[in-house]
Scaffold this active site. Structure first.
Site, PDB file in Angstrom:
ATOM      1  N   TRP A 184     -12.303 -13.081  -0.890  1.00 56.04           N
ATOM      2  CA  TRP A 184     -10.984 -13.050  -1.518  1.00 56.04           C
ATOM      3  C   TRP A 184     -10.701 -14.424  -2.092  1.00 56.04           C
ATOM      4  CZ3 TRP A 184      -6.650 -16.077  -0.637  1.00 56.04           C
ATOM      5  CH2 TRP A 184      -5.537 -15.740  -1.416  1.00 56.04           C
ATOM      6  N   GLU A 225     -12.217  -8.313  -2.406  1.00 60.42           N
ATOM      7  CA  GLU A 225     -10.838  -7.934  -2.109  1.00 60.42           C
ATOM      8  C   GLU A 225      -9.885  -8.358  -3.230  1.00 60.42           C
ATOM      9  OE1 GLU A 225      -7.355  -9.034   1.204  1.00 60.42           O
ATOM     10  OE2 GLU A 225      -9.383  -9.843   1.383  1.00 60.42           O
ATOM     11  N   LYS A 227      -5.868  -8.508  -5.118  1.00 59.19           N
ATOM     12  CA  LYS A 227      -4.496  -8.793  -4.758  1.00 59.19           C
ATOM     13  C   LYS A 227      -3.617  -8.599  -5.988  1.00 59.19           C
ATOM     14  CE  LYS A 227      -1.721 -11.967  -1.994  1.00 59.19           C
ATOM     15  NZ  LYS A 227      -1.721 -13.170  -1.160  1.00 59.19           N
ATOM     16  N   ASP A 258      -6.556  -4.198   0.943  1.00 60.02           N
ATOM     17  CA  ASP A 258      -5.583  -4.814   1.840  1.00 60.02           C
ATOM     18  C   ASP A 258      -4.252  -4.111   1.642  1.00 60.02           C
ATOM     19  OD1 ASP A 258      -3.373  -6.677   2.629  1.00 60.02           O
ATOM     20  OD2 ASP A 258      -5.053  -7.968   3.196  1.00 60.02           O
ATOM     21  N   HIS A 261      -1.543  -5.740  -0.611  1.00 55.33           N
ATOM     22  CA  HIS A 261      -1.927  -6.317  -1.896  1.00 55.33           C
ATOM     23  C   HIS A 261      -1.641  -5.420  -3.092  1.00 55.33           C
ATOM     24  CE1 HIS A 261      -4.820  -9.618  -0.234  1.00 55.33           C
ATOM     25  NE2 HIS A 261      -3.608  -9.658   0.291  1.00 55.33           N
ATOM     26  N   HIS A 285      -8.206  -4.146   5.139  1.00 52.60           N
ATOM     27  CA  HIS A 285      -7.452  -5.145   5.878  1.00 52.60           C
ATOM     28  C   HIS A 285      -6.075  -4.544   6.082  1.00 52.60           C
ATOM     29  CE1 HIS A 285      -9.642  -9.264   5.208  1.00 52.60           C
ATOM     30  NE2 HIS A 285     -10.317  -8.432   5.973  1.00 52.60           N
ATOM     31  N   ASP A 293       3.773  -9.247   0.148  1.00 53.06           N
ATOM     32  CA  ASP A 293       2.596  -9.374   1.010  1.00 53.06           C
ATOM     33  C   ASP A 293       2.875 -10.372   2.128  1.00 53.06           C
ATOM     34  OD1 ASP A 293      -0.048  -9.226   1.935  1.00 53.06           O
ATOM     35  OD2 ASP A 293      -0.649 -10.901   0.666  1.00 53.06           O
ATOM     36  N   ASP A 295       2.446  -9.956   5.441  1.00 56.96           N
ATOM     37  CA  ASP A 295       1.514  -9.923   6.577  1.00 56.96           C
ATOM     38  C   ASP A 295       2.222  -9.881   7.923  1.00 56.96           C
ATOM     39  OD1 ASP A 295      -1.236 -10.052   5.376  1.00 56.96           O
ATOM     40  OD2 ASP A 295      -0.350 -11.790   4.410  1.00 56.96           O
ATOM     41  N   ASP A 325      -5.243  -7.909   9.250  1.00 53.32           N
ATOM     42  CA  ASP A 325      -4.941  -9.161   8.571  1.00 53.32           C
ATOM     43  C   ASP A 325      -3.431  -9.381   8.571  1.00 53.32           C
ATOM     44  OD1 ASP A 325      -4.822 -11.415   7.066  1.00 53.32           O
ATOM     45  OD2 ASP A 325      -5.632 -10.546   5.227  1.00 53.32           O
TER      46      ASP A 325
END
Length: 417
Positions: A184, A225, A227, A258, A261, A285, A293, A295, A325
């Site tokens: 990433w 990956e 985003k 992800d 993302h 993820h 995003d 997390d 993640d």
């Protein structure tokens, strides 16, 4: 009533629908979740010349007890793993190497810098996964790495990614299970670009150079990956979903999705079945975006259950490599691992306790009334009794009892750092 008595009663409810619960639990034991090490230290890493966090990533909170050494981080992971049912994996970033106090540039990293992690993984029967770290570095200060206009900068990051793949292959060879190496990058622009194509051409060329070095998939599996945006790349990200999906399909690499993302109304659960038609495997993820995003720690929400259902109902437990993640520094970090990983496993168990084949049949027959009714009724089936039994049988605390372990660990270990 005991955990076992509750289990035996709940089993009968599921058996009416042809669900062999004992078989389900045996199957669940074989599904590993790749637990990200960076929740334990707020993505700081252990480089001798440690840099400030950058790359559109932000960690908020200052809860006491953050791991500050590799030994502390591994100890915290051990505590979390002792509270999570099943056998799992640990996911490392390149900044978590150990260089004996020497400055080792990222393009010079070698397997020896991760030997302690390999020894630890062997001791605990864990697999390891890996990520090159293309952020928090002077050569990424302008937000560009593999797509950088300066060839010298691009070449540095190309060498770093090649070195990372070799480290991961060492993990795979030593531990007897292939490592997933996920690339990433933060590359993008804060404002509207005048040229979207040229940076993507450079990224494609850089990836081609990285993957020219052939590594046996018996030891290492490559993933890329995407985003949607990041802090400092709000208007344009070079490695978009479409870019990496195309690259992965054309070059036989895994596309890693992800959950944070994408656009706020776009969900990864809906992508899984579509992409599995064209890819033998996918990587995830799993995170929890709140407005962006962010997390957040994974909770057992509708989207997590849908992810579990899409994996299970499409017989893809061996096709989707599940990793986590998230990084929350506002709560106990070991508790964050425990909550998030247990919830990911709960989502899979929930999906395995649904009569998926019958529900598919109802849809094919156009019987949408019964389909909806059953999908809703199964939400309140005694899933919790099955989960409690699974925890007890795998030797981890049942229900919220694990909190006592965390509280003791915080008092005896974390508070003294």
């Amino acid at each position: 009533m005991s955990v076992n008595e509750n289990y035996q009663r709940a089993k009968k409810d599921y058996e009416k629908w042809g669900i062999d619960v004992d078989q389900v639990l045996e199957k669940l034991k074989s599904v590993p979740i790749s637990i990200h090490c960076w929740q334990g230290d707020d993505i700081g890493g252990f480089e001798t010349n440690q840099q400030e966090l950058s790359g559109g990533i932000d960690v908020t909170g200052n809860y006491p007890g953050k791991a500050t050494t590799p030994k502390e981080l591994r100890g915290d992971l051990e505590k979390a793993l002792s509270l999570i049912p099943g056998k799992h994996r640990v996911n490392l970033h390149a900044i978590y190497g150990e260089t004996a106090g020497k400055v080792v540039e990222r393009d010079q990293l070698e397997p020896k810098h991760f030997q302690n992690w390999v020894n630890w993984a062997k001791e605990h029967g864990l697999g390891l996964d890996f990520n090159p770290t293309l952020f928090s570095h002077p050569k990424a200060d302008d937000g560009l790495t593999l797509s950088h206009p300066d060839k010298e900068v691009r070449d540095f990051w190309i060498r770093h990614c090649i070195a990372s793949r070799k480290i991961a292959a060492y993990f795979g060879a030593e531990l007897g299970t292939p490592a997933l190496t996920n690339i990433w990058i933060p590359d993008g622009y804060k404002d509207i670009p005048s040229d979207r194509l040229t940076p993507r051409k450079r990224l494609k060329d850089s990836l081609d150079e990285i993957f020219k070095v052939e590594i046996d998939e018996k030891y290492n599996i490559d993933a890329v990956e995407s985003k949607l945006f990041g802090i400092g790349s709000e208007a344009y990200v070079v490695g978009s979903h479409e870019f990496y999906m195309g690259y992965a399909l054309k070059n036989n690499k895994l596309c890693l999705l992800d959950t944070g993302h994408y656009h706020p109304t776009e969900v990864v659960s809906n992508k899984i079945s579509a992409m599995l038609l064209y890819s033998d495997k996918l990587a995830l993820h799993v995170s929890r975006p709140v407005r962006w995003d962010s997390d957040h720690v994974v909770i057992l929400d509708d989207e997590l259950r849908e992810i579990g259902l899409e994996i299970v109902r499409n017989d893809a437990l061996d096709k989707v490599m599940i990793g986590l993640d998230f990084f929350d520094a506002s709560i106990n970090r070991v508790a964050a691992w425990t909550i998030g990983t247990r919830n990911m496993i709960k989502a899979l168990l929930y999906a395995m306790l649904v009569p998926n084949d019958y529900l598919k049949q109802l849809q094919e027959e156009g019987n949408f009334t019964e389909r909806l009714a059953l999908m809703e009724e199964f939400k309140t089936y005694p899933f919790g009794a099955i989960w409690d039994y699974y925890c007890e049988q795998t030797g981890v605390p049942v229900r919220e009892a694990w909190l006592e372990d965390i509280q003791s660990y915080e008092k005896e270990v974390l508070s003294k750092r």
